[in-house]
Design an enzyme around this catalytic site. Structure first.
Site, PDB file in Angstrom:
ATOM      1  N   CYS A 135     -46.257  53.387 -90.072  1.00  0.00           N
ATOM      2  CA  CYS A 135     -47.135  54.523 -89.785  1.00  0.00           C
ATOM      3  C   CYS A 135     -47.131  55.430 -91.000  1.00  0.00           C
ATOM      4  O   CYS A 135     -46.308  55.264 -91.901  1.00  0.00           O
ATOM      5  CB  CYS A 135     -46.671  55.287 -88.542  1.00  0.00           C
ATOM      6  SG  CYS A 135     -47.940  56.439 -87.940  1.00  0.00           S
ATOM      7  N   CYS A 137     -47.313  58.999 -90.595  1.00  0.00           N
ATOM      8  CA  CYS A 137     -46.974  60.394 -90.266  1.00  0.00           C
ATOM      9  C   CYS A 137     -45.655  60.832 -90.913  1.00  0.00           C
ATOM     10  O   CYS A 137     -45.446  62.019 -91.133  1.00  0.00           O
ATOM     11  CB  CYS A 137     -46.933  60.607 -88.756  1.00  0.00           C
ATOM     12  SG  CYS A 137     -45.779  59.536 -87.885  1.00  0.00           S
ATOM     13  N   CYS A 145     -51.008  60.573 -88.815  1.00  0.00           N
ATOM     14  CA  CYS A 145     -50.760  59.138 -88.951  1.00  0.00           C
ATOM     15  C   CYS A 145     -51.830  58.456 -89.800  1.00  0.00           C
ATOM     16  O   CYS A 145     -52.012  57.241 -89.728  1.00  0.00           O
ATOM     17  CB  CYS A 145     -50.707  58.492 -87.570  1.00  0.00           C
ATOM     18  SG  CYS A 145     -49.529  59.279 -86.454  1.00  0.00           S
ATOM     19  N   LYS A 211     -50.930  53.325 -76.727  1.00  0.00           N
ATOM     20  CA  LYS A 211     -50.087  54.484 -77.034  1.00  0.00           C
ATOM     21  C   LYS A 211     -50.860  55.762 -76.746  1.00  0.00           C
ATOM     22  O   LYS A 211     -51.935  55.986 -77.293  1.00  0.00           O
ATOM     23  CB  LYS A 211     -49.682  54.434 -78.514  1.00  0.00           C
ATOM     24  CG  LYS A 211     -48.942  55.678 -78.972  1.00  0.00           C
ATOM     25  CD  LYS A 211     -48.399  55.521 -80.367  1.00  0.00           C
ATOM     26  CE  LYS A 211     -47.789  56.804 -80.862  1.00  0.00           C
ATOM     27  NZ  LYS A 211     -47.183  56.658 -82.187  1.00  0.00           N
ATOM     28  N   ARG A 221     -40.129  63.473 -83.167  1.00  0.00           N
ATOM     29  CA  ARG A 221     -40.788  64.184 -84.276  1.00  0.00           C
ATOM     30  C   ARG A 221     -39.792  65.049 -85.042  1.00  0.00           C
ATOM     31  O   ARG A 221     -39.932  65.249 -86.239  1.00  0.00           O
ATOM     32  CB  ARG A 221     -41.981  64.981 -83.755  1.00  0.00           C
ATOM     33  CG  ARG A 221     -43.103  64.049 -83.312  1.00  0.00           C
ATOM     34  CD  ARG A 221     -44.341  64.786 -82.867  1.00  0.00           C
ATOM     35  NE  ARG A 221     -45.308  63.844 -82.302  1.00  0.00           N
ATOM     36  CZ  ARG A 221     -46.420  64.206 -81.664  1.00  0.00           C
ATOM     37  NH1 ARG A 221     -46.703  65.493 -81.535  1.00  0.00           N
ATOM     38  NH2 ARG A 221     -47.240  63.299 -81.175  1.00  0.00           N
ATOM     39  N   ARG A 233     -52.557  64.927 -82.216  1.00  0.00           N
ATOM     40  CA  ARG A 233     -52.913  63.525 -82.418  1.00  0.00           C
ATOM     41  C   ARG A 233     -53.944  63.018 -81.411  1.00  0.00           C
ATOM     42  O   ARG A 233     -54.121  61.828 -81.244  1.00  0.00           O
ATOM     43  CB  ARG A 233     -51.649  62.659 -82.328  1.00  0.00           C
ATOM     44  CG  ARG A 233     -50.526  63.042 -83.285  1.00  0.00           C
ATOM     45  CD  ARG A 233     -49.732  61.806 -83.670  1.00  0.00           C
ATOM     46  NE  ARG A 233     -48.377  62.062 -84.120  1.00  0.00           N
ATOM     47  CZ  ARG A 233     -48.041  62.599 -85.284  1.00  0.00           C
ATOM     48  NH1 ARG A 233     -48.982  63.004 -86.140  1.00  0.00           N
ATOM     49  NH2 ARG A 233     -46.769  62.758 -85.607  1.00  0.00           N
ATOM     50  N   LYS A 264     -46.743  52.857 -74.187  1.00  0.00           N
ATOM     51  CA  LYS A 264     -45.907  53.963 -74.656  1.00  0.00           C
ATOM     52  C   LYS A 264     -46.560  55.279 -74.303  1.00  0.00           C
ATOM     53  O   LYS A 264     -47.743  55.434 -74.618  1.00  0.00           O
ATOM     54  CB  LYS A 264     -45.751  53.826 -76.176  1.00  0.00           C
ATOM     55  CG  LYS A 264     -45.029  54.970 -76.834  1.00  0.00           C
ATOM     56  CD  LYS A 264     -45.099  54.858 -78.331  1.00  0.00           C
ATOM     57  CE  LYS A 264     -44.490  56.113 -78.924  1.00  0.00           C
ATOM     58  NZ  LYS A 264     -44.646  56.180 -80.337  1.00  0.00           N
ATOM     59  N   SER A 290     -38.591  59.033 -76.906  1.00  0.00           N
ATOM     60  CA  SER A 290     -37.511  60.004 -77.102  1.00  0.00           C
ATOM     61  C   SER A 290     -37.456  61.047 -75.990  1.00  0.00           C
ATOM     62  O   SER A 290     -36.378  61.388 -75.498  1.00  0.00           O
ATOM     63  CB  SER A 290     -37.660  60.669 -78.466  1.00  0.00           C
ATOM     64  OG  SER A 290     -38.931  61.297 -78.586  1.00  0.00           O
ATOM     65  N   TYR A 329     -33.505  54.124 -76.656  1.00  0.00           N
ATOM     66  CA  TYR A 329     -32.434  54.727 -77.452  1.00  0.00           C
ATOM     67  C   TYR A 329     -31.055  54.428 -76.864  1.00  0.00           C
ATOM     68  O   TYR A 329     -30.047  54.780 -77.461  1.00  0.00           O
ATOM     69  CB  TYR A 329     -32.670  56.245 -77.575  1.00  0.00           C
ATOM     70  CG  TYR A 329     -33.929  56.529 -78.380  1.00  0.00           C
ATOM     71  CD1 TYR A 329     -33.891  56.564 -79.768  1.00  0.00           C
ATOM     72  CD2 TYR A 329     -35.165  56.680 -77.753  1.00  0.00           C
ATOM     73  CE1 TYR A 329     -35.048  56.770 -80.512  1.00  0.00           C
ATOM     74  CE2 TYR A 329     -36.328  56.882 -78.483  1.00  0.00           C
ATOM     75  CZ  TYR A 329     -36.257  56.923 -79.863  1.00  0.00           C
ATOM     76  OH  TYR A 329     -37.403  57.094 -80.597  1.00  0.00           O
TER      77      TYR A 329
HETATM   78  C1  PBG Z   1     -45.201  57.599 -85.198  1.00  0.00           C
HETATM   79  C2  PBG Z   1     -44.409  57.387 -83.974  1.00  0.00           C
HETATM   80  C3  PBG Z   1     -44.132  58.287 -82.941  1.00  0.00           C
HETATM   81  C4  PBG Z   1     -43.264  57.622 -82.078  1.00  0.00           C
HETATM   82  C5  PBG Z   1     -43.074  56.342 -82.574  1.00  0.00           C
HETATM   83  N1  PBG Z   1     -43.792  56.214 -83.745  1.00  0.00           N
HETATM   84  C6  PBG Z   1     -44.512  59.704 -82.768  1.00  0.00           C
HETATM   85  C7  PBG Z   1     -45.918  60.094 -82.599  1.00  0.00           C
HETATM   86  O1  PBG Z   1     -46.816  59.261 -82.470  1.00  0.00           O
HETATM   87  O2  PBG Z   1     -46.142  61.293 -82.628  1.00  0.00           O
HETATM   88  C8  PBG Z   1     -42.642  58.214 -80.859  1.00  0.00           C
HETATM   89  C9  PBG Z   1     -41.363  57.590 -80.435  1.00  0.00           C
HETATM   90  C10 PBG Z   1     -40.512  58.411 -79.538  1.00  0.00           C
HETATM   91  O3  PBG Z   1     -40.868  59.523 -79.093  1.00  0.00           O
HETATM   92  O4  PBG Z   1     -39.403  57.945 -79.253  1.00  0.00           O
HETATM   93  N2  PBG Z   1     -46.560  57.545 -85.105  1.00  0.00           N
END
Ligand code: PBG
Length: 341
Positions: A135, A137, A145, A211, A221, A233, A264, A290, A329
């Site tokens: 990615c 970002c 991203c 996603k 983040r 986003r 996700k 997360s 995690y």
């Molecule tokens: C990057 C990305 C994100 C996550 C995985 N890859 C964050 C987002 O899209 O803002 C989130 C993973 C998580 O919260 O554990 N694009």
């Protein structure tokens, strides 16, 4: 602890009869999993000399390159076989056309990701499966991203070039698979053809195919320093209200050559897993993101839940909904909790 049992006498068929003991519950249980179906995320931060805790994420830390290798070694000993790496560089590119000439496409630099993949593969070889998140970002200075043009609009062509360059760089360094998480149109096809042209036909693509724009990415983040500096986003991640779009997005990734699909956040996408499997025939995983993981940490910290029991419950639920694999995690706890490979 008192054991509560029922006196079952009159019912011809009773729910309670089959729930009387662990052996009976196990006999008719329909889902299970092993540590080998879980993927452990790891944050590798360039220039960091040690470990820095991530707020809310329990024993998951931002790790310097050396600390990351030690953590992975411990996790391998604990039964983890799959790692998803987030490489966080110390310097970010402008992510705009001005920087184009000095570095890679859009001025973004994947050297840290490539070095990280190489170091991990050198140490662990094929005893693990190494997945690199792809990615922008974490590498653009604005934290989106994508590469943006002067008007702060997504420059899709340059973005796809940069994503493909990142995928090839980490494949070159030995990654077993790449995991595009950007949600840009056409990125899976572009990455597949770039990998193939570079002679990496064996490298897998695990697409973040469904996603959502979500409030549950907060701790991530912080860990990856990837919050957008402006806006959000929602221009590129899926709207939670949209079921059709959510399924179509995975179908398109499948058609573009993704080997593995993903929903996700996991728990907020349970209803989508079975329809995506039905329409693609591909393995569909779930990312317990997360914020989902941190909500269990927070409940337990207040004495309102048993952390391990709640964690295992969520894994079973994701499996029950049809998830082939789970990114979590807590993967490193699975064997200790009785889910050894
Ligand atoms: C990057 C990305 C994100 C996550 C995985 N890859 C964050 C987002 O899209 O803002 C989130 C993973 C998580 O919260 O554990 N694009």
């Amino acid at each position: 602890m008192p054991v509560v049992t029922a006196r079952i006498s009159s019912a011809t068929w009773s729910h309670l009869r089959l729930r009387q003991s662990a052996h009976l519950r196990d006999l008719v249980s329909e889902t299970t999993f092993t540590a080998s179906q879980l993927i452990q995320p790891i944050f590798v931060v360039e220039g960091l000399t040690d470990a820095e805790p991530v707020p809310g994420l329990g024993d998951n830390s931002r790790l310097g390159p050396a600390a990351a290798l030690e953590t992975i070694a411990r996790d391998v000993d604990a039964g983890v076989r799959h790692f998803l790496i987030f490489a966080v560089p110390s310097r970010r590119g402008a992510g705009g056309p001005a920087d184009q000439k000095t570095k890679g496409p859009g001025g973004v630099d994947f050297a840290h990701a490539a070095r990280t993949a190489a170091a991990i593969k050198q140490r662990f070889g094929d005893s693990i499966c190494l997945w690199l998140d792809v990615c922008l970002c974490g590498v653009t200075d604005h934290g989106h991203c994508a590469i943006l043009d002067e008007d702060e609009r997504i420059d899709l062509d340059r973005t796809l070039d940069a994503l493909a360059a990142c995928a090839v760089a980490v494949a070159e360094a030995g990654a077993d698979g790449v995991s595009p998480s950007d949600m840009m149109d056409g990125r899976t096809a572009r990455i597949r053809s770039a990998l193939d042209e570079a002679g990496h036909g064996r490298v897998l693509i695990m697409s973040y195919s469904t996603k959502f724009a979500s409030s549950f990415y907060g701790p991530f983040r912080e860990a990856a320093s990837s919050s957008p500096r402006f806006g959000d986003r929602r221009h590129y991640q899926i709207d939670v209200r949209s079921r059709r779009d959510a399924i179509a997005s995975s179908v398109r990734c499948a058609n573009e050559g993704a080997d593995l699909l993903m929903v996700k956040p996991g728990l907020t996408s349970l209803d989508l897993i079975a329809p995506i499997v039905a329409s693609t025939g591909k393995p569909v995983g779930a990312y317990q993101v997360s914020g989902e993981f941190a909500s269990l940490v927070a409940l337990a910290a207040q004495g309102l839940a048993d952390f391990d029991a709640a964690l295992v419950e969520t894994w079973h639920v994701l499996r029950r909904a049809g998830a082939a694999y789970i990114i979590t995690y807590g993967a490193r706890r699975a064997r200790a909790l009785g889910f050894g490979a």
